[in-house]
Design a protein around this motif. Structure first.
Motif, short mmCIF file in Angstrom:
data_model
loop_
_atom_site.label_atom_id
_atom_site.label_comp_id
_atom_site.label_asym_id
_atom_site.label_seq_id
_atom_site.Cartn_x
_atom_site.Cartn_y
_atom_site.Cartn_z
N SER A 1 -23.88 -12.02 41.40
CA SER A 1 -23.92 -13.48 41.35
C SER A 1 -23.55 -14.01 39.97
O SER A 1 -22.75 -14.95 39.84
N THR B 1 -20.15 -16.09 38.98
CA THR B 1 -20.25 -17.42 38.36
C THR B 1 -19.45 -17.48 37.07
O THR B 1 -18.73 -18.45 36.81
N ASP C 1 -24.36 -12.74 49.29
CA ASP C 1 -23.55 -13.93 49.48
C ASP C 1 -23.52 -14.73 48.18
O ASP C 1 -24.56 -14.95 47.55
N LEU C 2 -22.34 -15.17 47.81
CA LEU C 2 -22.15 -15.85 46.53
C LEU C 2 -22.14 -17.36 46.70
O LEU C 2 -21.57 -17.89 47.66
N ASP C 3 -22.77 -18.05 45.77
CA ASP C 3 -22.79 -19.52 45.77
C ASP C 3 -21.91 -20.00 44.63
O ASP C 3 -22.34 -20.04 43.47
N LYS D 1 -16.54 -24.97 45.46
CA LYS D 1 -15.68 -24.91 46.64
C LYS D 1 -14.23 -24.56 46.32
O LYS D 1 -13.50 -24.07 47.18
#
Length: 215
Positions: free
Chosen positions: A160, A164, A181-183, A186
């Motif tokens: 993560s 980022t 899962d990566l945040d 968009k």
């Protein structure tokens, strides 16, 4: 193609299959093929093939079918394969090394230019002539070189933060083999590859077939 039209993910996911099968046809010196013949090879209905391709203009001629080379080149453009992409691998372990050794990437225009890792035993090594660098030098590398896609093959605990950082440094594509899962913003496109999920899906299907045969 209508720029306002939203193409479904199912259609997009089938495009690489069309590209692969058409490439096989070209290697076999087949110059044209009907949607029916293509459907038999790909196990997709002829109507589905026509619907898929109509999203991008159709490409076929009634009574003739599809010109294989032309359709292959058009799908190549749609997939963005008419240019070279520079990739880096973050994580020089088994999966990372296997990906670097996969020479077919280069045939498709995907060029791995560098590998990064935290393990001092790996730093300075080369895989097929591609050097493994200290991850601490990655920011400078990304900012001073063209990097289209970063491939993450590192532990989930590190993925993560690394993802980022890469997004902040301007990388727009992440191919994520880390089981998390990566945040991300968009504008950064992430494609997750969960190997164990795929294996579990396979096992479910095997058990489903076995249950049907025992019924």
């Amino acid at each position: 193609m209508d720029g306002e039209k939203k193409i479904s993910s199912a259609v997009i996911n089938r495009l690489p299959r069309y590209y692969r099968y058409l490439g096989d046809l070209l290697e076999s010196d087949i110059t044209r093929i009907s949607s029916k013949e293509l459907s038999e090879k790909m196990n997709i209905t002829a109507s589905q093939i026509r619907q898929d391709l109509n999203n991008f203009g159709g490409f076929g001629q009634q009574g003739y079918g599809y010109n294989v080379e032309y359709l292959y080149n058009e799908i190549k453009k749609i997939l963005g394969l008419d240019r070279v992409y520079n990739l880096i691998v973050v994580g020089g372990g088994n999966i990372g090394q296997a990906l670097v050794n996969y020479t077919s990437f280069e045939k498709r225009g995907f060029v791995i230019t560098a590998v990064f890792d935290v393990n001092p035993r790996l730093i300075g090594m080369s895989i097929r002539g591609i050097e493994i660098y200290d991850v601490d030098t990655m920011e400078e590398y990304v900012k001073n070189n063209s990097v289209d896609v970063a491939i993450l093959t590192l532990p989930r605990s590190q993925a993560s933060k690394i993802a980022t950082d890469l997004a902040e440094w301007g990388v727009k594509g992440i191919w994520n083999f880390s089981h998390v899962d990566l945040d991300l913003p968009k504008e950064v496109v992430v494609e997750n590859v969960h190997l164990t999920d795929s294996l579990m899906t396979l096992l479910y299907k095997i058990n489903e077939v076995n249950n049907e045969s025992e019924a």
